[in-house]
Design a protein around this motif. Structure first.
Motif, PDB file in Angstrom:
ATOM      1  N   ASP A   1     -10.953  -8.195  -5.229  1.00  0.00           N
ATOM      2  CA  ASP A   1     -11.098  -8.548  -3.808  1.00  0.00           C
ATOM      3  C   ASP A   1      -9.884  -8.162  -2.979  1.00  0.00           C
ATOM      4  OD1 ASP A   1     -13.634  -9.686  -4.200  1.00  0.00           O
ATOM      5  OD2 ASP A   1     -12.742 -11.603  -4.785  1.00  0.00           O
ATOM      6  N   LYS A   2      -9.061  -7.240  -3.472  1.00  0.00           N
ATOM      7  CA  LYS A   2      -7.845  -6.889  -2.764  1.00  0.00           C
ATOM      8  C   LYS A   2      -7.613  -5.391  -2.652  1.00  0.00           C
ATOM      9  CE  LYS A   2      -2.940  -7.733  -2.514  1.00  0.00           C
ATOM     10  NZ  LYS A   2      -1.774  -8.390  -2.945  1.00  0.00           N
ATOM     11  N   PHE A   3      -7.952  -4.642  -3.673  1.00  0.00           N
ATOM     12  CA  PHE A   3      -7.650  -3.214  -3.710  1.00  0.00           C
ATOM     13  C   PHE A   3      -8.926  -2.386  -3.616  1.00  0.00           C
ATOM     14  CE2 PHE A   3      -4.282  -5.337  -6.087  1.00  0.00           C
ATOM     15  CZ  PHE A   3      -3.163  -4.859  -5.419  1.00  0.00           C
ATOM     16  N   GLU A   4      -8.945  -1.486  -2.656  1.00  0.00           N
ATOM     17  CA  GLU A   4     -10.054  -0.551  -2.518  1.00  0.00           C
ATOM     18  C   GLU A   4      -9.606   0.782  -3.087  1.00  0.00           C
ATOM     19  OE1 GLU A   4     -13.078   1.144   0.912  1.00  0.00           O
ATOM     20  OE2 GLU A   4     -11.141   0.325   1.515  1.00  0.00           O
ATOM     21  N   PHE A   5     -10.447   1.383  -3.918  1.00  0.00           N
ATOM     22  CA  PHE A   5     -10.099   2.696  -4.445  1.00  0.00           C
ATOM     23  C   PHE A   5     -11.111   3.723  -3.969  1.00  0.00           C
ATOM     24  CE2 PHE A   5     -13.011   1.184  -7.654  1.00  0.00           C
ATOM     25  CZ  PHE A   5     -13.685   2.316  -8.072  1.00  0.00           C
ATOM     26  N   PHE A   6     -10.697   4.982  -4.039  1.00  0.00           N
ATOM     27  CA  PHE A   6     -11.470   6.071  -3.459  1.00  0.00           C
ATOM     28  C   PHE A   6     -11.828   7.088  -4.531  1.00  0.00           C
ATOM     29  CE2 PHE A   6      -8.671   4.155  -0.380  1.00  0.00           C
ATOM     30  CZ  PHE A   6      -9.587   3.757   0.577  1.00  0.00           C
ATOM     31  N   PRO A   7     -13.058   6.992  -5.075  1.00  0.00           N
ATOM     32  CA  PRO A   7     -13.440   7.917  -6.139  1.00  0.00           C
ATOM     33  C   PRO A   7     -13.458   9.372  -5.678  1.00  0.00           C
ATOM     34  CG  PRO A   7     -15.228   6.370  -5.643  1.00  0.00           C
ATOM     35  CD  PRO A   7     -14.082   6.009  -4.769  1.00  0.00           C
ATOM     36  N   HIS A   8     -13.506   9.599  -4.361  1.00  0.00           N
ATOM     37  CA  HIS A   8     -13.491  10.972  -3.849  1.00  0.00           C
ATOM     38  C   HIS A   8     -12.064  11.500  -3.682  1.00  0.00           C
ATOM     39  CE1 HIS A   8     -13.221   8.320  -0.366  1.00  0.00           C
ATOM     40  NE2 HIS A   8     -12.596   9.298   0.248  1.00  0.00           N
ATOM     41  N   ILE A   9     -11.041  10.683  -4.024  1.00  0.00           N
ATOM     42  CA  ILE A   9      -9.647  11.133  -3.949  1.00  0.00           C
ATOM     43  C   ILE A   9      -9.000  10.938  -5.322  1.00  0.00           C
ATOM     44  CG2 ILE A   9      -7.444  10.966  -2.731  1.00  0.00           C
ATOM     45  CD1 ILE A   9      -8.869   9.670  -0.416  1.00  0.00           C
TER      46      ILE A   9
ATOM     47  N   THR B   1      -8.572   8.178 -15.792  1.00  0.00           N
ATOM     48  CA  THR B   1      -8.590   8.896 -14.524  1.00  0.00           C
ATOM     49  C   THR B   1      -7.889   8.034 -13.486  1.00  0.00           C
ATOM     50  OG1 THR B   1     -10.709   9.893 -15.105  1.00  0.00           O
ATOM     51  CG2 THR B   1     -10.077  10.006 -12.795  1.00  0.00           C
ATOM     52  N   VAL B   2      -7.089   8.670 -12.618  1.00  0.00           N
ATOM     53  CA  VAL B   2      -6.324   7.961 -11.598  1.00  0.00           C
ATOM     54  C   VAL B   2      -6.881   8.311 -10.222  1.00  0.00           C
ATOM     55  CG1 VAL B   2      -4.037   7.538 -10.636  1.00  0.00           C
ATOM     56  CG2 VAL B   2      -4.274   8.105 -13.061  1.00  0.00           C
ATOM     57  N   PHE B   3      -7.053   7.285  -9.376  1.00  0.00           N
ATOM     58  CA  PHE B   3      -7.570   7.475  -8.025  1.00  0.00           C
ATOM     59  C   PHE B   3      -6.613   6.879  -7.000  1.00  0.00           C
ATOM     60  CE2 PHE B   3     -11.329   7.221 -10.741  1.00  0.00           C
ATOM     61  CZ  PHE B   3     -11.984   8.389 -10.385  1.00  0.00           C
ATOM     62  N   ALA B   4      -6.708   7.361  -5.766  1.00  0.00           N
ATOM     63  CA  ALA B   4      -5.978   6.769  -4.653  1.00  0.00           C
ATOM     64  C   ALA B   4      -6.570   5.398  -4.364  1.00  0.00           C
ATOM     65  CB  ALA B   4      -6.073   7.664  -3.422  1.00  0.00           C
ATOM     66  N   SER B   5      -5.725   4.498  -3.903  1.00  0.00           N
ATOM     67  CA  SER B   5      -6.149   3.137  -3.625  1.00  0.00           C
ATOM     68  C   SER B   5      -5.302   2.576  -2.489  1.00  0.00           C
ATOM     69  CB  SER B   5      -5.960   2.293  -4.895  1.00  0.00           C
ATOM     70  OG  SER B   5      -6.306   0.957  -4.669  1.00  0.00           O
ATOM     71  N   ARG B   6      -5.799   1.503  -1.866  1.00  0.00           N
ATOM     72  CA  ARG B   6      -5.035   0.822  -0.820  1.00  0.00           C
ATOM     73  C   ARG B   6      -5.311  -0.665  -0.901  1.00  0.00           C
ATOM     74  NH1 ARG B   6      -7.943  -0.534   4.333  1.00  0.00           N
ATOM     75  NH2 ARG B   6     -10.096  -0.052   3.875  1.00  0.00           N
ATOM     76  N   ASP B   7      -4.380  -1.431  -0.355  1.00  0.00           N
ATOM     77  CA  ASP B   7      -4.518  -2.876  -0.256  1.00  0.00           C
ATOM     78  C   ASP B   7      -5.376  -3.150   0.980  1.00  0.00           C
ATOM     79  OD1 ASP B   7      -4.128  -5.611   0.356  1.00  0.00           O
ATOM     80  OD2 ASP B   7      -2.168  -5.589  -0.601  1.00  0.00           O
ATOM     81  N   LEU B   8      -6.414  -3.956   0.853  1.00  0.00           N
ATOM     82  CA  LEU B   8      -7.297  -4.242   1.984  1.00  0.00           C
ATOM     83  C   LEU B   8      -6.588  -4.982   3.106  1.00  0.00           C
ATOM     84  CD1 LEU B   8     -10.549  -5.213   0.062  1.00  0.00           C
ATOM     85  CD2 LEU B   8     -10.140  -3.139   1.394  1.00  0.00           C
ATOM     86  N   THR B   9      -5.474  -5.657   2.784  1.00  0.00           N
ATOM     87  CA  THR B   9      -4.752  -6.397   3.819  1.00  0.00           C
ATOM     88  C   THR B   9      -3.642  -5.571   4.459  1.00  0.00           C
ATOM     89  OG1 THR B   9      -3.198  -7.334   2.214  1.00  0.00           O
ATOM     90  CG2 THR B   9      -5.204  -8.587   2.664  1.00  0.00           C
ATOM     91  N   ASP B  10      -3.279  -4.453   3.841  1.00  0.00           N
ATOM     92  CA  ASP B  10      -2.212  -3.594   4.370  1.00  0.00           C
ATOM     93  C   ASP B  10      -2.601  -2.148   4.130  1.00  0.00           C
ATOM     94  OD1 ASP B  10       0.082  -2.285   5.147  1.00  0.00           O
ATOM     95  OD2 ASP B  10       1.373  -3.162   3.623  1.00  0.00           O
ATOM     96  N   THR B  11      -3.312  -1.552   5.081  1.00  0.00           N
ATOM     97  CA  THR B  11      -3.863  -0.213   4.880  1.00  0.00           C
ATOM     98  C   THR B  11      -2.801   0.876   4.854  1.00  0.00           C
ATOM     99  OG1 THR B  11      -4.267   0.006   7.237  1.00  0.00           O
ATOM    100  CG2 THR B  11      -6.102  -0.764   5.876  1.00  0.00           C
ATOM    101  N   ASN B  12      -1.557   0.566   5.194  1.00  0.00           N
ATOM    102  CA  ASN B  12      -0.505   1.578   5.134  1.00  0.00           C
ATOM    103  C   ASN B  12       0.141   1.672   3.758  1.00  0.00           C
ATOM    104  OD1 ASN B  12      -0.736   2.473   7.800  1.00  0.00           O
ATOM    105  ND2 ASN B  12       0.424   0.716   8.519  1.00  0.00           N
TER     106      ASN B  12
ATOM    107  N   LEU C   1      -0.042   2.493  -0.055  1.00  0.00           N
ATOM    108  CA  LEU C   1      -0.880   3.243  -0.988  1.00  0.00           C
ATOM    109  C   LEU C   1      -0.546   2.875  -2.426  1.00  0.00           C
ATOM    110  CD1 LEU C   1      -0.754   6.764   0.655  1.00  0.00           C
ATOM    111  CD2 LEU C   1      -2.500   5.001   0.887  1.00  0.00           C
ATOM    112  N   TYR C   2      -1.563   2.882  -3.256  1.00  0.00           N
ATOM    113  CA  TYR C   2      -1.427   2.571  -4.661  1.00  0.00           C
ATOM    114  C   TYR C   2      -2.163   3.630  -5.468  1.00  0.00           C
ATOM    115  CZ  TYR C   2      -0.203  -2.027  -2.842  1.00  0.00           C
ATOM    116  OH  TYR C   2       0.383  -3.053  -2.149  1.00  0.00           O
TER     117      TYR C   2
END
Length: 173
Positions: free
Chosen positions: A51-59, A68-79, A81-82
């Motif tokens: 419920d905190k980290f969104e990942f991007f299977p297209h990145i 496999t490693v994907f780009a991700s971001r915190d839903l509370t702080d979109t700036n 990157l993880y």
């Protein structure tokens, strides 16, 4: 060399990624475009971990023999990157060992901080800092040519990381 180094640093700060077609994209602009205040749909929920980290299977950032490693971001702080690493839990459980090593190496230069580790029905996952561009991306930034000095600096960093790993954790790589 100095010009190449400055170019690399500025692109790193801008979070530039290169997709499969070779197009450079600022990952923050992609992630900002996905900002929303509405509730996530069921399809979007499949891309949210803890419920905190969104990942991007297209990145995809990279892949290896077991994950496999994907780009991700915190839903509370979109700036912020993880990177999120997935492995098939039915075939492997190497991410748990990797997490344990990163925990031992906490605070050491060049090792990511782990934010969460967990499992789903079919996958293990590990959310960690995105340390910067891959060597492949850096090679592209340098017009597919590394100078001897750059190669030596990369080798020194790699050997330093292995040395630190050996000293702090006792692992021999």
């Amino acid at each position: 060399m100095l010009e190449q180094k400055n170019n690399i640093e500025s692109k790193n700060e801008e979070n530039i990624i290169t997709n499969k077609s070779g197009t450079n994209t600022n990952i923050l602009s992609v992630l900002r475009a996905k900002r929303t205040t509405k509730k996530h749909t069921k399809k979007e929920m499949n891309n949210i971990i803890d419920d905190k980290f969104e990942f991007f299977p297209h990145i995809p950032l990279g892949n290896g023999a077991f994950s496999t490693v994907f780009a991700s971001r915190d839903l509370t702080d979109t700036n912020k990157l993880y990177a999120i690493k997935f492995e098939n839990s039915l075939l492997s459980n190497k991410l748990k060992l990797e997490k344990d090593i990163y925990d031992i190496m906490y605070g050491a230069e060049g090792f990511p901080i782990v934010y969460t580790y967990g499992t789903t029905k079919t996958s293990n996952y590990l959310v960690m800092d995105r340390l910067g561009p891959s060597l492949k991306e850096l090679f592209g930034y340098c017009n597919f040519h590394f100078s001897l000095q750059t190669i030596c600096l990369i080798a020194i960093q790699a050997l330093t990381r292995i040395h630190d790993l050996h000293l702090k954790s006792g692992y021999i790589y």
